[in-house]
Design an enzyme around this catalytic site. Structure first.
Site, PDB file in Angstrom:
ATOM      1  N   TRP A  20      -9.497   5.965  -0.039  1.00  0.00           N
ATOM      2  CA  TRP A  20      -9.123   6.577  -1.447  1.00  0.00           C
ATOM      3  C   TRP A  20      -8.718   6.093  -2.517  1.00  0.00           C
ATOM      4  O   TRP A  20      -7.586   5.189  -2.716  1.00  0.00           O
ATOM      5  CB  TRP A  20      -9.443   7.964  -0.992  1.00  0.00           C
ATOM      6  CG  TRP A  20      -8.224   8.738  -1.152  1.00  0.00           C
ATOM      7  CD1 TRP A  20      -7.085   8.682  -1.954  1.00  0.00           C
ATOM      8  CD2 TRP A  20      -7.424   8.609   0.639  1.00  0.00           C
ATOM      9  NE1 TRP A  20      -6.039   9.499  -1.247  1.00  0.00           N
ATOM     10  CE2 TRP A  20      -5.978   8.923   0.311  1.00  0.00           C
ATOM     11  CE3 TRP A  20      -8.384   8.946   1.683  1.00  0.00           C
ATOM     12  CZ2 TRP A  20      -5.331   9.476   1.608  1.00  0.00           C
ATOM     13  CZ3 TRP A  20      -7.127   9.503   2.658  1.00  0.00           C
ATOM     14  CH2 TRP A  20      -6.524   9.961   2.891  1.00  0.00           C
ATOM     15  N   CYS A  28       0.766  -0.881  -0.273  1.00  0.00           N
ATOM     16  CA  CYS A  28       0.302  -0.278   0.003  1.00  0.00           C
ATOM     17  C   CYS A  28       0.994   0.996  -0.083  1.00  0.00           C
ATOM     18  O   CYS A  28       1.642   1.642   0.648  1.00  0.00           O
ATOM     19  CB  CYS A  28      -0.543  -0.196   1.353  1.00  0.00           C
ATOM     20  SG  CYS A  28      -1.740   1.457   0.918  1.00  0.00           S
ATOM     21  N   GLU A  39      -4.770   3.094 -10.751  1.00  0.00           N
ATOM     22  CA  GLU A  39      -5.657   2.307 -10.361  1.00  0.00           C
ATOM     23  C   GLU A  39      -6.813   1.805 -11.450  1.00  0.00           C
ATOM     24  O   GLU A  39      -7.257   0.836 -11.702  1.00  0.00           O
ATOM     25  CB  GLU A  39      -6.007   2.314  -9.013  1.00  0.00           C
ATOM     26  CG  GLU A  39      -5.448   2.319  -7.716  1.00  0.00           C
ATOM     27  CD  GLU A  39      -5.368   2.056  -6.572  1.00  0.00           C
ATOM     28  OE1 GLU A  39      -6.370   2.737  -5.564  1.00  0.00           O
ATOM     29  OE2 GLU A  39      -6.028   0.812  -5.515  1.00  0.00           O
ATOM     30  N   ARG A  81      -0.205   4.698   3.325  1.00  0.00           N
ATOM     31  CA  ARG A  81      -0.229   4.478   4.244  1.00  0.00           C
ATOM     32  C   ARG A  81       0.559   5.902   5.406  1.00  0.00           C
ATOM     33  O   ARG A  81       0.760   5.343   6.340  1.00  0.00           O
ATOM     34  CB  ARG A  81       0.914   3.079   5.136  1.00  0.00           C
ATOM     35  CG  ARG A  81       0.370   1.658   3.787  1.00  0.00           C
ATOM     36  CD  ARG A  81       1.488   0.800   4.710  1.00  0.00           C
ATOM     37  NE  ARG A  81       2.650   0.406   3.536  1.00  0.00           N
ATOM     38  CZ  ARG A  81       3.645   0.201   3.416  1.00  0.00           C
ATOM     39  NH1 ARG A  81       3.891  -0.156   4.413  1.00  0.00           N
ATOM     40  NH2 ARG A  81       4.434  -0.156   2.234  1.00  0.00           N
TER      41      ARG A  81
HETATM   42  N1  ARG Z   1      -7.080  -1.573  -7.011  1.00  0.00           N
HETATM   43  C1  ARG Z   1      -7.965  -2.033  -7.215  1.00  0.00           C
HETATM   44  C2  ARG Z   1      -9.469  -1.328  -7.443  1.00  0.00           C
HETATM   45  O1  ARG Z   1      -8.846  -0.538  -8.827  1.00  0.00           O
HETATM   46  C3  ARG Z   1      -8.467  -1.412  -5.034  1.00  0.00           C
HETATM   47  C4  ARG Z   1      -7.306  -1.286  -4.648  1.00  0.00           C
HETATM   48  C5  ARG Z   1      -7.456  -0.334  -2.752  1.00  0.00           C
HETATM   49  N2  ARG Z   1      -6.924   0.713  -3.420  1.00  0.00           N
HETATM   50  C6  ARG Z   1      -7.066   1.898  -2.573  1.00  0.00           C
HETATM   51  N3  ARG Z   1      -6.570   2.635  -3.257  1.00  0.00           N
HETATM   52  N4  ARG Z   1      -7.347   1.526  -1.126  1.00  0.00           N
HETATM   53  O2  ARG Z   1     -10.486  -1.224  -7.591  1.00  0.00           O
END
Ligand code: ARG
Length: 376
Positions: free
Chosen positions: A251, A79, A256, A82
């Site tokens: 968030w 992560c 991602e 953090r």
């Molecule tokens: N990578 C995953 C997604 O695109 C989520 C993982 C957790 N991500 C976060 N920003 N807490 O759905």
């Protein structure tokens, strides 16, 4: 000759307790070390040992649970987010093990975390596995995720949500076969039980329609994404106690969505469509049409969330925050194990400071932790 004493009857060795007392003690010591207000760990160590000897496991105090969950986040080597581990909102819902109650509180989790767009990191901790009594499980990977539907060989929607959609349909869920259809929540009370499904109420799923700051055609692609990434298939393990139902969220970082969920060939696979909209020459890899499409897609994600008033981080800012966290932990004398291949963003890696260094090695035995959940 003196008679030999009769041999002692051989008792079978006692089975190890359900919860490992060594892990429990290690956690209690860490909790008291890092939370000086908790005082001397001695009495608590004795009480925990006594409860494990008597019942096979023990109950965390609310303060132990809250701090343990935060430590699990601090220890999450993959992560990048953090820096804010102390701000995690921990909902103590350990008294709940009925699927109807769990579903209702998962929905409340999404409302609290979504917070009208100002996303709050939250974890909801439901009943732990107890001796002879495994806790119910959430079958979804995330509380909110889109379904995938197999339509002659191809998948409409998110291929990552195809298996769960099929399971839900088998249980009676009716789907509209849209590209962005939120999956129902699937809860299973025990290994032999039939899972139950619960449709997500509208007010739990904040979503953002995607548009581009310069290209009006982009909005017509009809892309969207949800606001709250809430992982629901990991076990929270604290001091030897396993909480298999403990959904947690932070968030989003834009990449991602823009560089993985919408771009990966085995997900929404949108780069060709975006390149076409941009009028790029896709006849050769050397035109870098994929890279150019990828940047515009990521820009659209950040722009749209910002316009909608929904928290999202760009990868430059989040990378800098992560190094601030590493430095802060170092000042406190603590290592920050990190998995380089997960920390470095999937676009423009070398432009971010997290790329240009290595991290403390990851110890798979480190606890508290969020762990891949084992089968029943
Ligand atoms: N990578 C995953 C997604 O695109 C989520 C993982 C957790 N991500 C976060 N920003 N807490 O759905």
């Amino acid at each position: 000759m003196a008679a030999q004493p009769a041999p002692e009857p051989q008792l079978p060795p006692a089975p190890p307790p359900f919860t490992d007392p060594g892990q429990a003690a290690e956690f209690v010591r860490q909790f008291h070390r890092e939370q000086p207000a908790a005082g001397d760990p001695g009495p608590r160590l004795l009480a925990v040992r006594e409860e494990i000897d008597r019942t096979g496991s023990y109950h965390h105090t609310p303060a132990e649970l809250a701090y343990g969950a935060k430590l699990a986040w601090r220890n999450a080597a993959r992560c990048i987010g953090r820096l804010y581990w102390r701000s995690l909102v921990v909902r103590d819902l350990r008294h709940l093990s009925d699927p109807d109650d769990i579903a209702a509180e998962c929905f409340e989790h999404l409302r609290l975390a979504g917070n009208g767009g100002r996303i709050r990191p939250v974890v909801s901790v439901f009943a732990p596995d107890r001796p002879g009594r495994p806790a119910p499980r959430i079958l979804n990977q995330q509380l909110v995720r889109y379904a995938g539907h197999r339509v002659d060989g191809a998948v409409v929607g998110d291929p990552a949500g195809a298996e769960l959609a099929e399971l839900a349909r088998g249980l009676g869920w009716k789907c509209a076969e849209d590209r962005f259809e939120v999956l129902p929540l699937l809860l299973q009370e025990g290994p032999q039980e039939r899972p139950r499904w619960y449709g997500l109420p509208d007010d739990t799923t904040l979503e953002v329609p995607l548009s581009h700051p310069e290209h009006a055609w982009f909005a017509e692609l009809g892309l969207r994404w949800y606001a709250v990434p809430a992982i629901s298939d990991m076990t929270l393990e604290i001091g030897g106690v396993r909480y298999p139902t403990a959904p947690f969220n932070g968030w989003y970082m834009g990449t991602e969505i823009g560089a993985r969920n919408l771009a990966d060939a085995d997900r929404y696979d949108m780069l060709g469509t975006v390149a076409e909209g941009l009028g790029l020459d896709t006849s050769s890899e050397r035109t870098l049409w994929r890279d150019r499409a990828l940047v515009e897609l990521n820009l659209a994600v950040l722009h749209s969330f910002q316009e909608a008033g929904v928290t999202i981080a760009d990868h430059h800012t989040e990378s800098a925050r992560f190094l601030k966290h590493v430095a802060q932990e170092q000042r406190l004398g603590r290592p920050t194990p990190a998995d380089w291949s997960w920390i470095v963003p999937p676009v423009s890696g070398g432009l971010t400071p997290v790329y240009h260094r290595y991290y403390d090695p990851v110890d798979p035995e480190q606890r508290p932790a969020f762990l891949a959940r084992e089968a029943w």
